[in-house]
Enzyme design. Structure first.
Site, PDB file in Angstrom:
ATOM      1  N   ASP A 288       0.872  -1.117  -0.124  1.00 37.80           N
ATOM      2  CA  ASP A 288      -0.044   0.038  -0.069  1.00 37.80           C
ATOM      3  C   ASP A 288       0.834   1.354  -0.115  1.00 37.80           C
ATOM      4  O   ASP A 288       1.966   1.203  -0.509  1.00 37.80           O
ATOM      5  CB  ASP A 288      -1.016  -0.055   1.370  1.00 37.80           C
ATOM      6  CG  ASP A 288      -2.253   0.468   0.992  1.00 37.80           C
ATOM      7  OD1 ASP A 288      -2.237   1.713   0.500  1.00 37.80           O
ATOM      8  OD2 ASP A 288      -3.432   0.084   1.136  1.00 37.80           O
ATOM      9  N   HIS A 311       2.113   1.947  -3.051  1.00 42.26           N
ATOM     10  CA  HIS A 311       1.224   2.988  -3.800  1.00 42.26           C
ATOM     11  C   HIS A 311       1.588   4.487  -3.833  1.00 42.26           C
ATOM     12  O   HIS A 311       0.784   5.483  -4.205  1.00 42.26           O
ATOM     13  CB  HIS A 311      -0.242   2.939  -3.022  1.00 42.26           C
ATOM     14  CG  HIS A 311      -0.976   1.600  -3.218  1.00 42.26           C
ATOM     15  ND1 HIS A 311      -2.423   1.307  -2.690  1.00 42.26           N
ATOM     16  CD2 HIS A 311      -0.818   0.397  -3.948  1.00 42.26           C
ATOM     17  CE1 HIS A 311      -2.598   0.164  -3.186  1.00 42.26           C
ATOM     18  NE2 HIS A 311      -1.914  -0.379  -4.018  1.00 42.26           N
TER      19      HIS A 311
END
Ligand SMILES: *[C@@H]1O[C@H](CO)[C@@H](O)[C@H](O)[C@H]1NC(C)=O
Ligand SMILES: *[C@@H]1O[C@H](CO)[C@@H](O)[C@H](O)[C@H]1NC(C)=O
Ligand SMILES: *[C@@H]1O[C@H](CO)[C@@H](O)[C@H](O)[C@H]1NC(C)=O
Ligand SMILES: *[C@@H]1O[C@H](CO)[C@@H](O)[C@H](O)[C@H]1NC(C)=O
Ligand SMILES: *[C@@H]1O[C@H](CO)[C@@H](O)[C@H](O)[C@H]1NC(C)=O
Length: 483
Positions: A288, A311
């Protein structure tokens, strides 16, 4: 009278004889003492050949309180090795009690060190290591800390985090060791078939009956100030790797965070309600956000970070469920991102309240990043979220020197209809399509006000922003008082 004179002369002579003999004896003794005092030098040299001896500069050793504690010097006597508190360090035995005991002992001593020695692995159940402690406590991680690998063996009451640091001031974690969250089961796979699962993303994200909704963060700091975390590795957390909550004066330096690309929701570093933060010279690869900045954060400086896969670096999502979000004074610079979903982004939910202001992203190198620059005020983690009026206002955001390759879209600024983004600067943006991918989307700017400055590649960025107007700025300013 003459007799008397003679005898008194004899008496004086005898007296002088006694005095001189006594004196000479005394001086011989003194000389003996002197020779004794100067002896240690040759003695020490001789002993050195046979191996190390206690340093003669220090007084002779006092009896050590416990075997592992040195005794010549306070620095050594304040080392609290978990092995001295009954830890096995075999990676299988439960060493939780030993760590807590070492912590409690060290907590009472100023400048103490809790030592996790190298070449040992310590299985630790979920715990809280709390203060207040005497100042300048150090957790020296040279070995490995292992979380319980089986989801079933986690107490249901301790799903929020694995190791919770609470109420600490002037505390440091350092060392060349590893903190391993062993999160494979939490992600929905198992270690044995994890390689296969890396490829099949959907398999991992499939909900399992045995895996609770809430998953633990590996290391969490709560209400702690002047904390340094440096040099360690943090791997495979079930959820976030390193989290700071309601804290301040945080320094993170030279750490390595790693978990597989498809491990769901595994943020690298997560900041919430935390002020005065510097995160630098670290490598972060996870499933993430590499760094996630949430509400209540201000004066955050992030620089020299390698991020990817992951991310990217994110502010938000902010303002979920009409909540108040306030983030300000953020500097993100000298960052390198490879193979990430986003580069640098701000994401807010519709309907939120509050503001994001004074944010600078500069000297960002991107390579095969899907969308390098994002402001998304329609953030939604489901397929569809209801449209709402109102948004967390975004103003004063600079993107300067964002350079490299993208694989989907160079820039995506989707601002709110009711609260447009204002004072957004795009300066020296040079983004080229990556050779790896074929289909691209045009640059998008929606309700974004500000100014751009060449060089701008692709050139469509030049026409992306609308000129700032007084009314737009007023809308943004009207939201600031909520923070
Ligand atoms: C304690 O030992 C350390 C390292 O050996 C040394 O740097 C320090 O000066 C010593 N402190 C005192 C008070 O002797
Ligand atoms: C933390 O350390 C700083 C600098 O050494 C000192 O000024 C401060 O008083 C310390 N705080 C606590 C709570 O010990
Ligand atoms: C943090 O450190 C600074 C200086 O190093 C010091 O002035 C301050 O008192 C410290 N804060 C706490 C809460 O210990
Ligand atoms: C913006 O943030 C930076 C970094 O925290 C700070 O130095 C600067 O003073 C802030 N500017 C304004 C106008 O608040
Ligand atoms: C929200 O608004 C957009 C643009 O006006 C529209 O396309 C979309 O269908 C709306 N979504 C919902 C869930 O109403």
């Amino acid at each position: 009278m003459r007799r008397n004179d003679k005898s008194s002369l004899l008496f004086v002579l005898i007296f002088l004889l006694i005095v001189s003999v006594t004196f000479s004896i005394m001086s011989v003794e003194a000389r003996k003492h002197h020779t004794k005092k100067s002896k240690p030098r040759p003695h020490k040299h001789q002993k050195d050949k046979h191996g190390p001896e206690p340093d003669s500069r220090f007084p002779s050793p006092a009896p050590a309180p416990l075997p592992h504690y040195g005794s010549y010097n306070r620095t050594k006597s304040s080392i609290f090795d978990v092995l001295s508190f009954g830890a096995k360090g075999d990676g299988v035995s439960d060493d939780t009690k030993a760590l807590i005991a070492a912590w409690k002992a060290a907590c009472r001593v100023a400048g103490a060190t809790v030592e996790i020695p190298s070449e040992f692995k310590f299985l630790i159940k979920p715990i809280t290591l709390q203060g207040p402690c005497m100042p300048n406590l150090v957790l020296q991680i040279d070995g490995t800390l292992l979380a319980p690998p089986k989801v079933g063996s986690w107490p249901k009451s301790s799903l929020f985090q694995w190791i919770n640091f609470k109420w600490l001031h002037n505390f440091t974690i350092q060392g060349n060791g590893i903190v391993d969250g062993q999160g494979f089961e939490w992600w929905g796979g198992s270690e044995s078939n994890s390689i296969q699962l890396y490829v099949v993303t959907s398999h991992w994200q499939k909900k399992s009956k045995h895996i609770p909704e809430m998953k633990p963060t590996a290391l969490r700091f709560y209400a702690s100030y002047n904390v340094t975390v440096r040099d360690i590795k943090i791997n495979n957390s079930p959820l976030c790797h390193l989290k700071f909550d309601s804290s301040g004066g945080i320094k993170v330096k030279n750490i390595h965070i790693s978990s597989p690309e498809n491990s769901p929701n595994t943020d690298g570093i997560h900041l919430q309600n935390t002020k005065d933060v510097e995160i630098q010279h670290s490598d972060i690869a996870c499933g993430d956000d590499c760094v996630s900045i949430q509400t209540g954060c201000s004066n955050v400086h992030i620089h020299h970070i390698n991020c990817g896969p992951g991310h990217g670096i994110s502010l938000g999502g902010l303002g979920k469920d009409k909540s108040v979000a306030c983030v300000s004074d953020i500097v993100v610079e000298k960052i390198s991102l490879q193979n990430t979903l986003a580069g640098v982004r701000i994401k807010t939910w519709q309907g939120g309240i509050g503001s994001v202001k004074n944010v600078s992203f500069s000297s960002i190198q991107v390579s095969d990043v899907k969308v390098p620059i994002i402001i998304d005020q329609y953030y939604c983690d489901k397929h569809l979220c209801n449209n709402q009026t109102g948004a967390v206002a975004i103003s004063g955001v600079e993107f300067n020197q964002i350079i490299g390759t993208y694989s989907v879209q160079p820039i995506h600024l989707a601002c709110s209809n009711s609260v447009p983004c204002s004072d957004v600067d795009l300066i020296d943006i040079q983004l080229k399509p990556s050779s790896k991918y074929q289909s691209f989307q045009q640059a998008l700017c929606w309700n974004s006000y500000g100014k751009s400055q060449a060089p701008l590649v692709p050139s469509s960025i030049d026409y992306c922003l609308r000129r700032d107007s007084g009314s737009v700025k007023r809308i943004a300013r009207s939201r600031e008082h909520m923070c």
